[in-house]
Design an enzyme around this catalytic site. Sequence first.
Site, PDB file in Angstrom:
ATOM      1  N   HIS A  20       0.810  -1.202   0.179  1.00  0.00           N
ATOM      2  CA  HIS A  20      -0.168  -0.168   0.369  1.00  0.00           C
ATOM      3  C   HIS A  20       1.072   1.792   0.071  1.00  0.00           C
ATOM      4  O   HIS A  20       1.429   1.666   1.378  1.00  0.00           O
ATOM      5  CB  HIS A  20      -0.839   0.007   1.283  1.00  0.00           C
ATOM      6  CG  HIS A  20      -1.652   1.237   1.355  1.00  0.00           C
ATOM      7  ND1 HIS A  20      -3.062   0.895   2.216  1.00  0.00           N
ATOM      8  CD2 HIS A  20      -1.899   2.351   0.522  1.00  0.00           C
ATOM      9  CE1 HIS A  20      -3.863   2.041   2.164  1.00  0.00           C
ATOM     10  NE2 HIS A  20      -3.121   2.886   1.036  1.00  0.00           N
ATOM     11  N   HIS A  22       1.369   4.316  -2.484  1.00  0.00           N
ATOM     12  CA  HIS A  22       0.906   5.777  -4.097  1.00  0.00           C
ATOM     13  C   HIS A  22       2.274   6.016  -4.044  1.00  0.00           C
ATOM     14  O   HIS A  22       2.694   7.207  -3.416  1.00  0.00           O
ATOM     15  CB  HIS A  22      -0.214   6.475  -2.991  1.00  0.00           C
ATOM     16  CG  HIS A  22      -1.780   5.951  -2.899  1.00  0.00           C
ATOM     17  ND1 HIS A  22      -2.408   5.951  -3.173  1.00  0.00           N
ATOM     18  CD2 HIS A  22      -1.478   5.698  -0.804  1.00  0.00           C
ATOM     19  CE1 HIS A  22      -2.904   5.247  -2.625  1.00  0.00           C
ATOM     20  NE2 HIS A  22      -2.989   5.225  -1.785  1.00  0.00           N
ATOM     21  N   HIS A 200      -9.319   0.930  -1.148  1.00  0.00           N
ATOM     22  CA  HIS A 200      -9.675   2.005  -0.143  1.00  0.00           C
ATOM     23  C   HIS A 200     -10.908   1.050   0.607  1.00  0.00           C
ATOM     24  O   HIS A 200     -12.275   2.358  -0.331  1.00  0.00           O
ATOM     25  CB  HIS A 200      -8.809   3.400  -0.210  1.00  0.00           C
ATOM     26  CG  HIS A 200      -7.927   3.554  -0.516  1.00  0.00           C
ATOM     27  ND1 HIS A 200      -7.386   3.114  -2.035  1.00  0.00           N
ATOM     28  CD2 HIS A 200      -7.082   4.048   0.106  1.00  0.00           C
ATOM     29  CE1 HIS A 200      -6.103   3.064  -1.301  1.00  0.00           C
ATOM     30  NE2 HIS A 200      -5.372   4.195  -0.822  1.00  0.00           N
ATOM     31  N   GLU A 203     -11.223   3.576   6.092  1.00  0.00           N
ATOM     32  CA  GLU A 203     -10.242   4.442   7.139  1.00  0.00           C
ATOM     33  C   GLU A 203     -10.688   5.216   7.651  1.00  0.00           C
ATOM     34  O   GLU A 203     -10.977   5.104   8.448  1.00  0.00           O
ATOM     35  CB  GLU A 203      -9.179   5.187   5.495  1.00  0.00           C
ATOM     36  CG  GLU A 203      -8.226   5.796   6.067  1.00  0.00           C
ATOM     37  CD  GLU A 203      -7.487   6.289   4.564  1.00  0.00           C
ATOM     38  OE1 GLU A 203      -8.218   6.423   3.885  1.00  0.00           O
ATOM     39  OE2 GLU A 203      -6.891   7.068   4.455  1.00  0.00           O
ATOM     40  N   ASP A 281       1.786   3.613   3.264  1.00  0.00           N
ATOM     41  CA  ASP A 281       1.071   4.765   2.035  1.00  0.00           C
ATOM     42  C   ASP A 281       1.619   6.571   1.811  1.00  0.00           C
ATOM     43  O   ASP A 281       1.901   5.709   0.184  1.00  0.00           O
ATOM     44  CB  ASP A 281      -0.107   5.418   3.355  1.00  0.00           C
ATOM     45  CG  ASP A 281      -1.284   5.656   2.261  1.00  0.00           C
ATOM     46  OD1 ASP A 281      -1.930   5.388   1.279  1.00  0.00           O
ATOM     47  OD2 ASP A 281      -2.358   6.055   3.950  1.00  0.00           O
ATOM     48  N   ASP A 282       1.717   7.180   1.819  1.00  0.00           N
ATOM     49  CA  ASP A 282       2.109   7.671   1.246  1.00  0.00           C
ATOM     50  C   ASP A 282       3.249   8.621   2.410  1.00  0.00           C
ATOM     51  O   ASP A 282       3.181   9.938   3.041  1.00  0.00           O
ATOM     52  CB  ASP A 282       0.851   9.814   1.433  1.00  0.00           C
ATOM     53  CG  ASP A 282      -0.154   8.509   0.758  1.00  0.00           C
ATOM     54  OD1 ASP A 282      -0.353   8.698  -0.621  1.00  0.00           O
ATOM     55  OD2 ASP A 282      -1.011   8.336   1.050  1.00  0.00           O
TER      56      ASP A 282
HETATM   57  N1  ADE Z   1      -4.796   8.692  -2.444  1.00  0.00           N
HETATM   58  C1  ADE Z   1      -3.593   8.550  -1.300  1.00  0.00           C
HETATM   59  N2  ADE Z   1      -3.723   8.311  -0.276  1.00  0.00           N
HETATM   60  C2  ADE Z   1      -4.636   8.118   0.334  1.00  0.00           C
HETATM   61  C3  ADE Z   1      -5.249   7.510   1.152  1.00  0.00           C
HETATM   62  N3  ADE Z   1      -4.823   7.314   2.192  1.00  0.00           N
HETATM   63  N4  ADE Z   1      -6.956   7.455   1.636  1.00  0.00           N
HETATM   64  C4  ADE Z   1      -7.324   6.931   0.155  1.00  0.00           C
HETATM   65  N5  ADE Z   1      -6.969   7.932  -1.351  1.00  0.00           N
HETATM   66  C5  ADE Z   1      -5.377   8.118  -0.696  1.00  0.00           C
HETATM   67 ZN    ZN Z   2      -3.353   4.821   0.264  1.00  0.00          ZN
END
Ligand code: ADE
Ligand code: ZN
Length: 344
Positions: A20, A22, A200, A203, A281-282
Amino acid sequence: MMNEHPLDQLIRALPKAELHLHIEGSLEPEMMFALAERNEIELPYASVEEVRAAYNFTDLQSFLDLYYAGAGVLITEQDFYDLTWAYLKRAQADHIVHTEIFFDPQTHTARGVEFTTVLSGILRALRQAEDQFGITSKLIMCFLRHLSEEDGFATLELAMPYLDRIDGVGLDSGERGNPPEKFARLFARCAELGLPAVAHAGEEGPAEYIWQALDLLNSRRIDHGVRCTEDPALVARLAAERIPLTVCPLSNLKLCVVDDLAKHNLRELLAAGLVAMVNSDDPAYFGGYLNQNLLACREKLALTAAEIIQLVRNSIEASWLPDDTKAFWQAEITRIAARHAQGE
Ligand code: ADE
Ligand code: ZN
């Protein structure tokens, strides 16, 4: 490092899969500035420090606003290559042996960047990482759920000539008010084309969205999924079907899904027998790559050696690697865990 916790050594030594991530979320402020200059784009920030100071999110949308704006510096094939290569170098440092990365084509095509430009740059870096580092990878094309299903179909059309290079599809962006059911026909078409799905769900959105992702999108994994514990019947199903949850602890903290990492339900998910693992994630926006996520959880949740090993085993099990490669990495995990247990 002096006085490192013994479990932190274990975390660093274990081979891991990241499922996971991005790729646009690995854009560090330094690269954002460098690409802005290269592409003659003006940023609304005076310095890297000012960018970092702006990363004070109150919820998912407050992050997405900056994330989509940041991605605006990505223009050329070389930009997408540089972005992906920088992530892969970090992945190697964290002993990630396999990564399955998301990309958001609509973020780029809506700005006039060609689909092929995005894909070529990412793929060039992925191929190089396999050659140079032995890191294997899969590529998952995400649809933005705040846009229409029709827009998703148009994106799938753009992707048609390249389907042999895309391993699956995902669903991301603002969850609340954009349930999986909005994309049922699009994901049915992707299934017909042989593209496995992830989504997703759970969350910020309710457990109901996880049911929908499973039943209406045929999602093979649930990205995040942490709100499943609000519904015991759902937890039972996820456990029985061994549906993986790609959990992102530092993301959950930064986006206020949890107000304290010590209260994260990661241990509860493992105790329920779920195939949960840790992901970043990011990472450029949330303050940590994969090992930093694991190290923070070890500290704040007091993870045991057995739990750390289980998380890493789950990352391999939940990946889309072939069975023989999974068996190879599970044996490596066994070997490194045994060495750790002997205090080496
Ligand atoms: N796009 C990038 N990170 C995300 C996240 N945590 N939830 C939904 N969309 C995303
Ligand atoms: Zn994500």
